[in-house]
Design an enzyme around this catalytic site. Structure first.
Site, PDB file in Angstrom:
ATOM      1  N   HIS A  74       0.810  -1.219   0.000  1.00 38.03           N
ATOM      2  CA  HIS A  74       0.000   0.000   0.000  1.00 38.03           C
ATOM      3  C   HIS A  74       0.844   1.271   0.000  1.00 38.03           C
ATOM      4  O   HIS A  74       0.619   2.140  -0.849  1.00 38.03           O
ATOM      5  CB  HIS A  74      -1.089   0.032   1.071  1.00 38.03           C
ATOM      6  CG  HIS A  74      -1.949   1.223   0.814  1.00 38.03           C
ATOM      7  ND1 HIS A  74      -2.960   1.225  -0.115  1.00 38.03           N
ATOM      8  CD2 HIS A  74      -1.847   2.485   1.259  1.00 38.03           C
ATOM      9  CE1 HIS A  74      -3.451   2.445  -0.218  1.00 38.03           C
ATOM     10  NE2 HIS A  74      -2.798   3.233   0.607  1.00 38.03           N
TER      11      HIS A  74
ATOM     12  N   TYR B 201       1.487   5.025  -2.687  1.00 37.94           N
ATOM     13  CA  TYR B 201       1.725   6.452  -2.407  1.00 37.94           C
ATOM     14  C   TYR B 201       3.123   6.878  -2.829  1.00 37.94           C
ATOM     15  O   TYR B 201       3.336   8.049  -3.138  1.00 37.94           O
ATOM     16  CB  TYR B 201       1.438   6.776  -0.940  1.00 37.94           C
ATOM     17  CG  TYR B 201      -0.033   6.621  -0.652  1.00 37.94           C
ATOM     18  CD1 TYR B 201      -0.954   7.290  -1.442  1.00 37.94           C
ATOM     19  CD2 TYR B 201      -0.503   5.781   0.335  1.00 37.94           C
ATOM     20  CE1 TYR B 201      -2.308   7.125  -1.249  1.00 37.94           C
ATOM     21  CE2 TYR B 201      -1.860   5.618   0.544  1.00 37.94           C
ATOM     22  CZ  TYR B 201      -2.760   6.287  -0.252  1.00 37.94           C
ATOM     23  OH  TYR B 201      -4.099   6.124  -0.067  1.00 37.94           O
TER      24      TYR B 201
ATOM     25  N   HIS C 239      -9.687   0.072 -11.213  1.00 38.21           N
ATOM     26  CA  HIS C 239      -9.247   1.025 -10.180  1.00 38.21           C
ATOM     27  C   HIS C 239      -7.785   1.408 -10.370  1.00 38.21           C
ATOM     28  O   HIS C 239      -7.433   2.581 -10.397  1.00 38.21           O
ATOM     29  CB  HIS C 239      -9.469   0.407  -8.794  1.00 38.21           C
ATOM     30  CG  HIS C 239      -8.736   1.102  -7.681  1.00 38.21           C
ATOM     31  ND1 HIS C 239      -9.071   2.366  -7.253  1.00 38.21           N
ATOM     32  CD2 HIS C 239      -7.679   0.719  -6.909  1.00 38.21           C
ATOM     33  CE1 HIS C 239      -8.257   2.728  -6.268  1.00 38.21           C
ATOM     34  NE2 HIS C 239      -7.405   1.749  -6.043  1.00 38.21           N
ATOM     35  N   PHE C 240      -6.926   0.410 -10.551  1.00 39.94           N
ATOM     36  CA  PHE C 240      -5.529   0.821 -10.518  1.00 39.94           C
ATOM     37  C   PHE C 240      -5.034   1.393 -11.848  1.00 39.94           C
ATOM     38  O   PHE C 240      -3.998   2.031 -11.891  1.00 39.94           O
ATOM     39  CB  PHE C 240      -4.607  -0.235  -9.907  1.00 39.94           C
ATOM     40  CG  PHE C 240      -4.379  -1.501 -10.672  1.00 39.94           C
ATOM     41  CD1 PHE C 240      -3.647  -1.511 -11.831  1.00 39.94           C
ATOM     42  CD2 PHE C 240      -4.845  -2.712 -10.163  1.00 39.94           C
ATOM     43  CE1 PHE C 240      -3.398  -2.696 -12.502  1.00 39.94           C
ATOM     44  CE2 PHE C 240      -4.612  -3.897 -10.827  1.00 39.94           C
ATOM     45  CZ  PHE C 240      -3.885  -3.889 -12.009  1.00 39.94           C
ATOM     46  N   HIS C 241      -5.811   1.203 -12.915  1.00 40.63           N
ATOM     47  CA  HIS C 241      -5.395   1.920 -14.127  1.00 40.63           C
ATOM     48  C   HIS C 241      -5.800   3.394 -14.068  1.00 40.63           C
ATOM     49  O   HIS C 241      -5.213   4.221 -14.769  1.00 40.63           O
ATOM     50  CB  HIS C 241      -5.932   1.224 -15.377  1.00 40.63           C
ATOM     51  CG  HIS C 241      -5.086   0.038 -15.750  1.00 40.63           C
ATOM     52  ND1 HIS C 241      -5.299  -1.222 -15.246  1.00 40.63           N
ATOM     53  CD2 HIS C 241      -3.972  -0.061 -16.539  1.00 40.63           C
ATOM     54  CE1 HIS C 241      -4.370  -2.052 -15.717  1.00 40.63           C
ATOM     55  NE2 HIS C 241      -3.554  -1.374 -16.499  1.00 40.63           N
TER      56      HIS C 241
ATOM     57  N   ARG D 261     -10.370 -10.782 -12.237  1.00 43.75           N
ATOM     58  CA  ARG D 261      -9.173 -10.145 -12.770  1.00 43.75           C
ATOM     59  C   ARG D 261      -8.161 -11.239 -13.112  1.00 43.75           C
ATOM     60  O   ARG D 261      -8.335 -12.386 -12.716  1.00 43.75           O
ATOM     61  CB  ARG D 261      -8.595  -9.146 -11.770  1.00 43.75           C
ATOM     62  CG  ARG D 261      -8.012  -9.790 -10.535  1.00 43.75           C
ATOM     63  CD  ARG D 261      -7.559  -8.771  -9.490  1.00 43.75           C
ATOM     64  NE  ARG D 261      -6.284  -8.157  -9.829  1.00 43.75           N
ATOM     65  CZ  ARG D 261      -5.439  -7.639  -8.920  1.00 43.75           C
ATOM     66  NH1 ARG D 261      -5.741  -7.668  -7.627  1.00 43.75           N
ATOM     67  NH2 ARG D 261      -4.320  -7.092  -9.280  1.00 43.75           N
ATOM     68  N   ARG D 262      -7.109 -10.874 -13.813  1.00 43.85           N
ATOM     69  CA  ARG D 262      -5.991 -11.775 -14.081  1.00 43.85           C
ATOM     70  C   ARG D 262      -6.427 -13.114 -14.667  1.00 43.85           C
ATOM     71  O   ARG D 262      -5.943 -14.164 -14.273  1.00 43.85           O
ATOM     72  CB  ARG D 262      -5.235 -12.055 -12.787  1.00 43.85           C
ATOM     73  CG  ARG D 262      -4.640 -10.825 -12.192  1.00 43.85           C
ATOM     74  CD  ARG D 262      -3.987 -11.091 -10.886  1.00 43.85           C
ATOM     75  NE  ARG D 262      -2.902 -10.134 -10.670  1.00 43.85           N
ATOM     76  CZ  ARG D 262      -2.227 -10.013  -9.547  1.00 43.85           C
ATOM     77  NH1 ARG D 262      -2.518 -10.764  -8.531  1.00 43.85           N
ATOM     78  NH2 ARG D 262      -1.267  -9.146  -9.431  1.00 43.85           N
TER      79      ARG D 262
END
Ligand code: HAS
Ligand code: CU1
Length: 550
Positions: free
Chosen positions: A223, A227, A374-376, A437-438
């Site tokens: 996590h 950041y 989300h992470f893209h 996913r994946r």
């Protein structure tokens, strides 16, 4: 070499920074090519060489190169730019080169293992999936190289502090040093996972590995890693964007506070990636949830501060009315457009993050295509698009050459934006429909449920194509500028001015006491992790042998 922007680094310093830029551009290019293949593969298109073995190798290569290599080298490079501007030179130059080559060597080792099909374990390398030792050792070397960089930032910050006792270091230096401290704390997790669990296991020194312990150490790191990617983008939004957009930074003290809040709140939240894991009690998951909600606060403050700064810019450029200032922002400037579009995508990605962080909602979206949506929007847009924009701003200053193929650079952020909207929004929806996913084979032998998401995976593939074209434009502009841009003197780097002097003037204040805040960060980490880790180590543990399915 040509004349760089005034005040920017000697020739040998520019070489060091440009070496980082080259790794950024090349790793991005390879990773973007693989991404396109994956997007088409998930739409179940019959491609040559399409196989599960190829797919998982490619997803690993894409994830490692984009998330771990492209980002880390950019962050190190921009850190050196900031430190050099702050103190007049880059410290420990030979050591910095050694650390750069160590990280390159690590990348080469991990890359060799991945591209020879010896490490199809994805970028989170969860055991019991097992990779060749070169993969783990390579990534460890990248981290060790980045520690050299972090030490450099901290030493530069101390030097800047010593020369000016009264006045705080620039916001950019403050931010990059906070990121270096955050990185030192965060990487303890992955370093212990590598050294005590994965490397001995992959070398065959021990038979089995404890997946829960490994995942916990990974997410202790994973996590704050997000950041580590985000803070340099925020640094650019606070210290470069307001000025390039024609305005001023709305509040400098708020910026200092934001980075400190990230330092203390980024790490003690890793269990929000492990809500569905057994072996961690609900109470600890609850504590990490509350801290996760707290760490959205500095992002909300950033949304406010950056938006206010942009409003100042738009109004100084003659914008009027409630929204007229938005139109007046320089949307045709490649750097500014990249940042603005990255921010718009992040607005959606960030709120998706709040959904992920709510336990009940997480059980709906966990391990579905929602997460890759989300992470893209976060690392793939807020971070990656801002970094690309920053290259348009920085590389001409480093090389003393004008941006080559400017039109492509102007169009590129919009293509990325359009591609990400098609790609990520559809991934959010198919995730809610149950698409994991994946997954290599999304057709499930024409099962009824799989047919419901089929048209959307094609839209997402279309997004993948736009992203690929956009990435191609970025590569052309960068290679053109690095190698052949017309020589022209470039303006110096000047950080955005604050709109008003802080109440009490520019003096070192509470937010500038990095040692104190680092101690608070360590304390919070101990509170959040010591007992659950102790419990994990003392319960009966069942190790797993390694698996290499692909
Ligand atoms: Fe996340 C999973 C929660 C932010 C990256 N995240 C991931 C994964 C990645 C990732 C890579 O709680 C997948 C990991 C894997 O492979 O398994 N995430 C959050 C939360 C936030 C958040 C609460 N994530 C990020 C950032 C990332 C990132 C940043 C990378 C850079 N995430 C989660 C959770 C999971 C997760 C769970 C696990 C899910 C699961 O089950 O596996 C927050 O920090 C977000 C706060 C952000 C905001 C938005 C602020 C908006 C701003 C823009 C302002 C724009 C303006 C527009 C004003 C609240 C600052 C101005 C423009 C004009 C034109 C005027
Ligand atoms: Cu997270």
């Amino acid at each position: 070499m040509t004349t760089p922007a005034p005040g920017l680094a000697s020739t040998s310093e520019r070489r060091l920074i440009l070496a980082h830029v080259w790794v950024v551009v090349l790793s991005f290019g390879v990773a973007a090519g693989m991404a396109m293949m994956q997007a088409l593969s998930r739409a179940n298109l019959e491609l040559p060489y399409r196989s599960a073995r190829m797919y998982y190798m490619s997803v690993t290569g894409h994830g490692v190169l984009m998330a771990l290599v492209f980002t880390t080298f950019f962050i190190m490079g921009i850190g050196y730019v900031i430190a050099q501007k702050e103190t007049g030179f880059i410290r420990w130059r030979k050591f910095a080169w050694a650390m750069f080559w160590l990280a390159v060597l690590g990348t080469a080792l991990a890359g060799w293992a991945i591209f020879t099909f010896r490490a199809s374990v994805l970028y989170t390398f969860y055991p019991p999936l097992q990779a060749h030792p070169a993969f783990y050792i390579g990534l460890t070397l990248v981290v060790v190289g980045s520690w050299g960089w972090a030490a450099n930032m901290i030493v530069s910050w101390r030097a800047a502090r010593r020369t000016s006792q009264e006045r705080p270091v620039s916001l950019a230096m403050h931010a990059t040093t906070v990121n270096a401290l955050l990185w030192c704390l965060a990487t303890l997790g992955v370093a212990s996972e590598m050294l005590f669990l994965l490397i001995p296991w992959s070398l065959g020194w021990v038979e089995t590995v404890d997946p829960l312990l490994a995942r916990t150490l990974f997410w202790y790191f994973g996590h704050p890693l997000v950041y580590f990617w985000l803070l340099p983008a925020y640094t650019i939004w606070y210290t470069v964007l307001p000025r390039e957009a024609g305005g001023k930074l709305f509040s400098e003290p708020l910026g200092r506070m934001v980075f400190i809040l990230f330092l203390i709140l980024s790490t003690p939240v890793g269990f929000h990636h492990q809500f569905q894991d057994p072996g961690i009690s609900a109470n600890w998951k609850m504590l990490h949830t509350m801290l996760t909600m707290a760490v959205t606060f500095p992002s909300l403050v950033t949304a406010f501060t950056v938006c206010a700064s942009l409003e100042v810019a738009g109004r100084l450029r003659g914008g009027t009315g409630l929204f007229g200032w938005i139109r007046r922002l320089p949307w045709g400037e490649p750097f500014v457009a990249a940042c603005l579009l990255a921010m718009l995508l992040f607005l959606v990605g960030g709120f998706g993050g709040a959904v992920n962080a709510a336990y009940a909602l997480n059980s709906v979206v966990h391990n579905t295509a929602w997460i890759q949506g989300h992470f893209h929007l976060t690392v793939g847009s807020a971070t990656a698009l801002t970094f690309m924009g920053a290259c348009y701003w920085l590389v001409p200053k480093l090389t003393g050459r004008e941006l080559e193929l400017r039109l492509l650079a102007q169009v590129q952020p919009y293509l990325w934006f359009g591609g990400m909207v098609l790609f990520s929004f559809t991934n959010h929806v198919t995730g809610l429909m149950g698409l994991p996913r994946r997954l290599f084979e999304t057709g499930y032998a024409d099962a009824a449920q799989a047919q419901t998401w089929e048209s959307l995976t094609s839209v997402s593939a279309l997004g993948g194509i736009l992203l690929f074209v956009s990435a191609g434009f970025f590569m052309l502009v960068m290679l053109g500028t690095l190698l052949a841009g017309p020589r022209k003197e470039q303006p110096a780097i000047v950080w955005a001015e604050p709109l008003a002097e802080p109440a009490g003037g520019f003096r070192n204040g509470l937010w500038d006491r990095l040692g104190l805040w680092f101690a608070v960060a360590v304390l919070l980490v101990v509170l959040a992790y010591a007992i659950p880790l102790w419990d994990m180590l003392s319960m009966t543990r069942y190790g797993s042998p390694g698996f290499k399915p692909f």
